[in-house]
Design a protein around this motif. Structure first.
Motif, mmCIF file in Angstrom:
data_model
loop_
_atom_site.group_PDB
_atom_site.id
_atom_site.type_symbol
_atom_site.label_atom_id
_atom_site.label_comp_id
_atom_site.label_asym_id
_atom_site.label_seq_id
_atom_site.Cartn_x
_atom_site.Cartn_y
_atom_site.Cartn_z
ATOM 1 N N ILE A 1 -16.221 -9.455 -15.981
ATOM 2 C CA ILE A 1 -16.367 -8.048 -15.595
ATOM 3 C C ILE A 1 -15.110 -7.571 -14.875
ATOM 4 O O ILE A 1 -14.636 -6.449 -15.077
ATOM 5 N N GLY A 2 -14.556 -8.456 -14.027
ATOM 6 C CA GLY A 2 -13.318 -8.105 -13.343
ATOM 7 C C GLY A 2 -12.184 -7.878 -14.317
ATOM 8 O O GLY A 2 -11.373 -6.955 -14.141
ATOM 9 N N PHE A 3 -12.122 -8.699 -15.365
ATOM 10 C CA PHE A 3 -11.096 -8.555 -16.397
ATOM 11 C C PHE A 3 -11.206 -7.186 -17.076
ATOM 12 O O PHE A 3 -10.221 -6.452 -17.215
ATOM 13 N N VAL A 4 -12.444 -6.830 -17.490
ATOM 14 C CA VAL A 4 -12.665 -5.531 -18.138
ATOM 15 C C VAL A 4 -12.349 -4.392 -17.178
ATOM 16 O O VAL A 4 -11.691 -3.399 -17.539
ATOM 17 N N GLY A 5 -12.804 -4.555 -15.924
ATOM 18 C CA GLY A 5 -12.569 -3.499 -14.936
ATOM 19 C C GLY A 5 -11.100 -3.269 -14.665
ATOM 20 O O GLY A 5 -10.637 -2.121 -14.575
ATOM 21 N N VAL A 6 -10.339 -4.356 -14.530
ATOM 22 C CA VAL A 6 -8.905 -4.248 -14.256
ATOM 23 C C VAL A 6 -8.183 -3.569 -15.416
ATOM 24 O O VAL A 6 -7.306 -2.717 -15.213
ATOM 25 N N ARG A 7 -8.556 -3.946 -16.654
ATOM 26 C CA ARG A 7 -7.910 -3.324 -17.815
ATOM 27 C C ARG A 7 -8.218 -1.831 -17.889
ATOM 28 O O ARG A 7 -7.334 -1.015 -18.180
ATOM 29 N N MET A 8 -9.468 -1.462 -17.614
ATOM 30 C CA MET A 8 -9.836 -0.039 -17.642
ATOM 31 C C MET A 8 -9.189 0.716 -16.489
ATOM 32 O O MET A 8 -8.758 1.864 -16.643
ATOM 33 N N ALA A 9 -9.115 0.061 -15.317
ATOM 34 C CA ALA A 9 -8.505 0.709 -14.149
ATOM 35 C C ALA A 9 -7.022 0.959 -14.355
ATOM 36 O O ALA A 9 -6.443 1.872 -13.746
ATOM 37 N N GLY A 10 -6.385 0.161 -15.229
ATOM 38 C CA GLY A 10 -4.960 0.322 -15.485
ATOM 39 C C GLY A 10 -4.611 1.433 -16.447
ATOM 40 O O GLY A 10 -3.423 1.697 -16.686
ATOM 41 N N ARG A 11 -5.638 2.086 -17.008
ATOM 42 C CA ARG A 11 -5.351 3.202 -17.930
ATOM 43 C C ARG A 11 -4.664 4.338 -17.180
ATOM 44 O O ARG A 11 -4.987 4.630 -16.033
ATOM 45 N N PRO A 12 -3.714 5.027 -17.818
ATOM 46 C CA PRO A 12 -2.987 6.109 -17.131
ATOM 47 C C PRO A 12 -3.863 7.338 -16.902
ATOM 48 O O PRO A 12 -4.948 7.479 -17.477
ATOM 49 N N ALA A 13 -3.381 8.232 -16.059
ATOM 50 C CA ALA A 13 -4.093 9.489 -15.788
ATOM 51 C C ALA A 13 -4.150 10.342 -17.051
ATOM 52 O O ALA A 13 -3.281 10.264 -17.917
ATOM 53 N N ASP A 14 -5.205 11.147 -17.155
ATOM 54 C CA ASP A 14 -5.336 12.058 -18.287
ATOM 55 C C ASP A 14 -5.876 13.399 -17.794
ATOM 56 O O ASP A 14 -6.030 13.608 -16.582
ATOM 57 N N LYS A 15 -6.195 14.283 -18.728
ATOM 58 C CA LYS A 15 -6.637 15.628 -18.369
ATOM 59 C C LYS A 15 -7.908 15.604 -17.530
ATOM 60 O O LYS A 15 -8.049 16.385 -16.577
ATOM 61 N N ASP A 16 -8.836 14.719 -17.870
ATOM 62 C CA ASP A 16 -10.112 14.666 -17.157
ATOM 63 C C ASP A 16 -10.052 13.831 -15.887
ATOM 64 O O ASP A 16 -10.908 13.964 -15.008
ATOM 65 N N HIS A 17 -9.052 12.966 -15.781
ATOM 66 C CA HIS A 17 -8.915 12.095 -14.612
ATOM 67 C C HIS A 17 -7.461 12.136 -14.138
ATOM 68 O O HIS A 17 -6.694 11.193 -14.363
ATOM 69 N N PRO A 18 -7.067 13.221 -13.480
ATOM 70 C CA PRO A 18 -5.658 13.403 -13.101
ATOM 71 C C PRO A 18 -5.162 12.396 -12.075
ATOM 72 O O PRO A 18 -3.954 12.244 -11.887
#
Length: 387
Positions: free
Chosen positions: A72-89
């Motif tokens: 779960i930590g692996f998945v969470g870290v990968r998702m947390a590393g996604r760059p900012a976008d229009k919906d999540h500045p």
């Protein structure tokens, strides 16, 4: 070994302020955790079945939950590393906290399951099988968990990751759990005392406490925690190091993940200074704070009267009164509108949470009136955001 793995699998490992590098550290921590915990689960499960020991098997499934936590930590870290976008500045960094919260619930659930199994074992004890080779393997598992604890602690301190530090603490808890399991088997083999159920009960409690601690540490940044004093001093000293900045106050820091922080601060400047020059300095501070501290900093400018001795005299008097009331109270944004029959003082005071705001203001106003009956005050109460 830790430094070797970091150099081998983390590109630009010394640039921990970058989200990409932090993600690589998180992936490394998760993969190592999965490999170690799956190995320990298989070994302990086999030993537990051979010994007919619920404490050993509970310890094994605790390792399995740790492996699931690492996934779960692996998945969470990968998702947390996604760059900012229009919906999540502000990026997706808080997903790391959410992943850690899910992990904590898994750990608690495993503890509850084996609490029930151990309680049943106390009510209905079963004979154990004593084998020295099993104890040796369990002792080796302690070595693996100790290394995993120091590995995650080192990565956590290097990157400032609460998740890795919580994982390190969980691993140290596992060392205690396995040690208690060995004690249980030894007591049975040497003296014939079967306390397996009681040891299993203690193990399950340790597991649940570890899960609760992880949840507590993860909820703090999600709810909004006080500023770390070290971070506070670092930002304050950084801003005040620039020419033209006389002082700072009202620092707020908002975390949108371990590598994404936004802050605002009030900077005190000479009220008679050149406005364009001061604005240029503030612009430079904001720009360089992003480059050097990795913080999106917004600065509010507060002009000070630095040349009027009367203003300084009355400011000093108010500071003295505050010291008499409680030395922890601080003062800022002091302004004066002078007149012959009436003097208006405007200022903010930072009052500790354990003091009564109304009583502080009432006592301060009495002291100021006794000092000069012409003075009227407009006092704003602030609270500290520093831990």
């Amino acid at each position: 070994m830790t430094d070797f793995l970091v150099r081998r699998f983390v590109k630009d490992y010394d640039q921990v302020g970058k989200a990409r590098v932090r993600t690589a550290y998180g992936v490394l921590s998760s993969v190592v955790g999965i490999c170690c915990n799956v190995f320990l689960f298989l070994v302990k499960l086999i030993i537990g079945l051979l010994l007919n020991s619920v404490s050993v098997m509970s310890d094994a499934f605790n390792n399995l939950s740790d492996a699931a936590s690492s996934v779960i930590g692996f998945v969470g870290v990968r998702m947390a590393g996604r760059p900012a976008d229009k919906d999540h500045p502000f990026g997706h960094g808080r997903i790391e906290y959410v992943a850690a919260l899910i992990v904590s619930f898994l750990v608690i659930e495993v503890g509850l399951t084996f609490f029930k199994s151990s309680f049943n074992k106390i009510l209905h004890p079963e004979a154990l099988s004593f084998q020295a080779v099993s104890l040796v393997i369990l002792a080796l598992s302690i070595g693996v968990k100790l290394w995993l604890a120091f590995f995650n602690r080192k990565l956590g301190r290097r990157t400032g990751s609460k998740v890795m530090e919580a994982t390190a603490a969980d691993s140290l808890g596992d060392v205690l759990v396995t040690g208690a399991t060995i004690l249980s088997v030894l007591l049975y083999g040497i003296f014939g005392f079967n306390i397996d159920g009681f040891i299993g009960l203690a193990v399950s409690v340790v597991v649940m406490v570890a899960g609760i601690n992880i949840a507590r540490d993860t909820l703090k940044p999600l709810i909004g925690e006080a500023i770390d004093p070290a971070v506070y001093r670092k930002i304050k000293q950084f801003v005040e190091s620039y020419d033209g900045i006389e002082g700072t106050h009202d620092l707020l820091v908002h975390s949108y993940g371990p590598s994404t922080k936004m802050a605002s601060i009030h900077a005190e400047v000479d009220g008679h200074g050149n406005l364009e020059e001061i604005h240029e300095v503030i612009d430079r501070i904001e720009r360089e704070a992003k480059e050097q501290l990795g913080i999106l900093l917004v600065i509010h400018m507060d002009p000070l009267e630095l040349t009027d001795p009367v203003v300084e005299e009355r400011r000093s008097a108010v500071l003295g009164f505050l010291e008499q009331i409680d030395g922890r109270i601080t003062l800022h944004d002091f302004r004066m509108v002078n007149g012959r029959k009436r003097i208006n003082l405007f200022f903010d005071i930072v009052v500790p949470y354990d003091l009564d705001d109304g009583k502080v203001v009432e006592e301060l106003e009495k002291k100021i009136k006794a000092y000069d009956s012409r003075i009227e005050t407009v006092i704003t109460i602030d609270k500290s955001y520093v831990g």
